[in-house]
Scaffold this motif. Structure first.
Motif, PDB file in Angstrom:
ATOM      1  N   HIS A 166      -6.888  -6.988 -12.888  1.00  0.00           N
ATOM      2  CA  HIS A 166      -6.490  -6.110 -13.983  1.00  0.00           C
ATOM      3  C   HIS A 166      -4.982  -6.202 -14.239  1.00  0.00           C
ATOM      4  N   ASN A 167      -4.287  -5.066 -14.208  1.00  0.00           N
ATOM      5  CA  ASN A 167      -2.857  -5.033 -14.537  1.00  0.00           C
ATOM      6  C   ASN A 167      -1.982  -4.827 -13.308  1.00  0.00           C
ATOM      7  N   CYS A 168      -2.502  -5.144 -12.141  1.00  0.00           N
ATOM      8  CA  CYS A 168      -1.715  -5.011 -10.908  1.00  0.00           C
ATOM      9  C   CYS A 168      -0.623  -6.084 -10.840  1.00  0.00           C
ATOM     10  N   THR A 169       0.571  -5.665 -10.506  1.00  0.00           N
ATOM     11  CA  THR A 169       1.620  -6.642 -10.191  1.00  0.00           C
ATOM     12  C   THR A 169       1.808  -6.758  -8.681  1.00  0.00           C
ATOM     13  N   LYS A 170       1.265  -5.779  -7.948  1.00  0.00           N
ATOM     14  CA  LYS A 170       1.320  -5.815  -6.483  1.00  0.00           C
ATOM     15  C   LYS A 170       0.153  -5.000  -5.961  1.00  0.00           C
ATOM     16  N   CYS A 171      -0.565  -5.560  -4.983  1.00  0.00           N
ATOM     17  CA  CYS A 171      -1.720  -4.842  -4.442  1.00  0.00           C
ATOM     18  C   CYS A 171      -1.760  -5.010  -2.924  1.00  0.00           C
ATOM     19  N   GLU A 172      -2.542  -4.135  -2.275  1.00  0.00           N
ATOM     20  CA  GLU A 172      -2.660  -4.200  -0.818  1.00  0.00           C
ATOM     21  C   GLU A 172      -3.272  -5.530  -0.418  1.00  0.00           C
ATOM     22  N   ARG A 173      -2.697  -6.155   0.560  1.00  0.00           N
ATOM     23  CA  ARG A 173      -3.064  -7.526   0.916  1.00  0.00           C
ATOM     24  C   ARG A 173      -4.474  -7.647   1.462  1.00  0.00           C
ATOM     25  N   HIS A 174      -4.883  -6.750   2.336  1.00  0.00           N
ATOM     26  CA  HIS A 174      -6.151  -6.910   3.041  1.00  0.00           C
ATOM     27  C   HIS A 174      -7.170  -5.856   2.634  1.00  0.00           C
ATOM     28  N   SER A 175      -7.339  -5.677   1.343  1.00  0.00           N
ATOM     29  CA  SER A 175      -8.326  -4.706   0.847  1.00  0.00           C
ATOM     30  C   SER A 175      -9.451  -5.449   0.133  1.00  0.00           C
ATOM     31  N   ASP A 176     -10.686  -4.975   0.302  1.00  0.00           N
ATOM     32  CA  ASP A 176     -11.813  -5.628  -0.352  1.00  0.00           C
ATOM     33  C   ASP A 176     -12.062  -5.050  -1.740  1.00  0.00           C
ATOM     34  N   VAL A 177     -11.252  -4.080  -2.153  1.00  0.00           N
ATOM     35  CA  VAL A 177     -11.314  -3.530  -3.512  1.00  0.00           C
ATOM     36  C   VAL A 177      -9.887  -3.494  -4.049  1.00  0.00           C
ATOM     37  N   ASP A 178      -9.768  -3.229  -5.347  1.00  0.00           N
ATOM     38  CA  ASP A 178      -8.436  -3.125  -5.941  1.00  0.00           C
ATOM     39  C   ASP A 178      -7.710  -1.913  -5.393  1.00  0.00           C
ATOM     40  N   ASN A 179      -6.611  -2.134  -4.737  1.00  0.00           N
ATOM     41  CA  ASN A 179      -5.720  -1.067  -4.299  1.00  0.00           C
ATOM     42  C   ASN A 179      -4.330  -1.430  -4.778  1.00  0.00           C
ATOM     43  N   CYS A 180      -4.054  -1.102  -6.036  1.00  0.00           N
ATOM     44  CA  CYS A 180      -2.789  -1.496  -6.651  1.00  0.00           C
ATOM     45  C   CYS A 180      -1.648  -0.616  -6.163  1.00  0.00           C
ATOM     46  N   ILE A 181      -0.551  -1.256  -5.886  1.00  0.00           N
ATOM     47  CA  ILE A 181       0.666  -0.553  -5.479  1.00  0.00           C
ATOM     48  C   ILE A 181       1.609  -0.422  -6.663  1.00  0.00           C
ATOM     49  N   ALA A 182       1.628  -1.446  -7.534  1.00  0.00           N
ATOM     50  CA  ALA A 182       2.479  -1.435  -8.723  1.00  0.00           C
ATOM     51  C   ALA A 182       1.716  -2.063  -9.886  1.00  0.00           C
ATOM     52  N   CYS A 183       2.031  -1.595 -11.107  1.00  0.00           N
ATOM     53  CA  CYS A 183       1.302  -2.044 -12.303  1.00  0.00           C
ATOM     54  C   CYS A 183       2.244  -2.679 -13.319  1.00  0.00           C
ATOM     55  N   ASN A 184       1.650  -3.414 -14.273  1.00  0.00           N
ATOM     56  CA  ASN A 184       2.405  -3.876 -15.426  1.00  0.00           C
ATOM     57  C   ASN A 184       2.910  -2.680 -16.213  1.00  0.00           C
ATOM     58  N   ASP A 185       3.988  -2.892 -16.977  1.00  0.00           N
ATOM     59  CA  ASP A 185       4.500  -1.816 -17.819  1.00  0.00           C
ATOM     60  C   ASP A 185       3.393  -1.286 -18.722  1.00  0.00           C
ATOM     61  N   GLY A 186       3.365   0.028 -18.865  1.00  0.00           N
ATOM     62  CA  GLY A 186       2.368   0.651 -19.726  1.00  0.00           C
ATOM     63  C   GLY A 186       1.120   1.116 -19.000  1.00  0.00           C
ATOM     64  N   TYR A 187       1.050   0.874 -17.684  1.00  0.00           N
ATOM     65  CA  TYR A 187      -0.126   1.261 -16.901  1.00  0.00           C
ATOM     66  C   TYR A 187       0.309   1.948 -15.607  1.00  0.00           C
ATOM     67  N   TYR A 188      -0.607   2.714 -15.023  1.00  0.00           N
ATOM     68  CA  TYR A 188      -0.365   3.308 -13.706  1.00  0.00           C
ATOM     69  C   TYR A 188      -1.652   3.188 -12.879  1.00  0.00           C
ATOM     70  N   PRO A 189      -1.571   3.264 -11.540  1.00  0.00           N
ATOM     71  CA  PRO A 189      -2.743   2.991 -10.693  1.00  0.00           C
ATOM     72  C   PRO A 189      -3.961   3.846 -11.026  1.00  0.00           C
ATOM     73  N   GLY A 190      -3.766   5.142 -11.242  1.00  0.00           N
ATOM     74  CA  GLY A 190      -4.900   6.020 -11.550  1.00  0.00           C
ATOM     75  C   GLY A 190      -5.750   6.311 -10.329  1.00  0.00           C
ATOM     76  N   SER A 191      -6.779   7.102 -10.506  1.00  0.00           N
ATOM     77  CA  SER A 191      -7.629   7.501  -9.382  1.00  0.00           C
ATOM     78  C   SER A 191      -8.359   6.313  -8.764  1.00  0.00           C
TER      79      SER A 191
END
Length: 285
Positions: A78-103
């Motif tokens: 999706h719009n993740c620019t940084k995510c947790e390295r060893h996760s089997d699902v999306d766990n975004c730490i930082a997003c592209n401009d205009g987005y936020y991680p959300g629930s």
């Protein structure tokens, strides 16, 4: 490193989960970037080698932003620019401009229209270019010629062709910070009327008052010196001379083969040094 189970044996659930997180036995979200498989390209600082889960190519310092997995082969989705390295699902730490991680922590949640960055759908942390008033959700527009601003009359930076300050740099005029005033006619970007930082194509000089030579390729030259890359028939650092053997305003005509040293006057085509032999006569030999 995890070894294959003996024939007929079954891995315990916690082992399977661990292997999933390291992308060894199951498909987890995220597109594999084939470029990452060459020279540890997606490992932080390019560092990789034998690790806990792989005998080679395991990233020892982690992944560059935008990638995850033990070998950092997979893109964050999706719009993740940084995510947790060893996760089997999306766990975004930082997003592209205009987005936020959300629930869901997947960076599919959008910020408000004027927000550049935000922490929720109601809280902006910075405004997009052209908007201001972060306390009111960046819902106010900057003056027309502003790129960024902090209020309706205080611009941080101006669009090309405009500046803030005094009209014509005359302190007897009002000081305006809303990018009202225009740069000089041939100036594309300026910080004041007499301080041009970029000329329009075809011009150079302190105030962009000089024309680049006709011989400049793409009609473009150095703002300070007028030096440029020449068309094939021109010569000189500013391309204001014809190449040997050429003449004319556009240096597109050839000097007579009878001219000594193949040199002739640019305007007339007359041979500068006379003819190659005395038996040839005439200004152009």
């Amino acid at each position: 490193m995890v070894k294959e189970p003996a024939q007929g044996a079954i891995w315990p659930c916690h082992i399977i989960y661990t292997l999933c997180m390291f992308e060894l036995v199951c498909n987890t979200p995220g597109e594999v970037d084939e470029r990452c498989k060459v020279d540890c390209a997606c490992c932080k600082d390019g560092k990789c080698g034998q690790g806990k889960y792989f005998s080679s190519d395991e990233c020892t310092l982690g992944c560059i932003d935008g990638y995850r997995g033990a070998r950092c082969y997979k893109r964050c989705t999706h719009n993740c620019t940084k995510c947790e390295r060893h996760s089997d699902v999306d766990n975004c730490i930082a997003c592209n401009d205009g987005y936020y991680p959300g629930s869901a922590r997947d960076c599919t949640s959008k910020c408000l229209p004027g927000c550049k960055t935000c922490t929720s759908g109601t809280t902006c942390t910075s405004c997009m270019e052209g908007f201001y008033d972060i306390n009111n959700k960046c819902n106010r527009s900057c003056p027309f010629n502003c790129i960024t601003c902090s209020s309706n009359n205080d611009c941080g930076s101006c669009k090309d062709g405009y500046y803030k300050g005094y009209q014509n740099d005359n302190i007897n005029f009002p000081l305006l910070n809303d990018c009202t005033y225009k740069c000089r006619d041939n100036c594309l970007r300026c910080s004041s009327y007499d301080r041009c930082s970029l000329c329009k194509t075809g011009f150079y000089g302190p105030n962009c008052e000089k024309n680049c030579s006709t011989g400049c390729l793409s009609n473009s030259c150095d703002m300070h010196t007028g030096n440029c890359t020449c068309f094939p028939t021109f010569a000189g650092v500013t391309c204001d001379k014809c190449k040997t053997g050429q003449y004319g305003n556009l240096c597109d005509q050839q000097c007579s083969v009878g001219c000594k040293s193949n040199v002739c006057e640019r305007k007339s085509g007359n041979c500068k040094d006379g003819c190659i032999v005395d038996t040839i006569i005439g200004d152009k030999c």
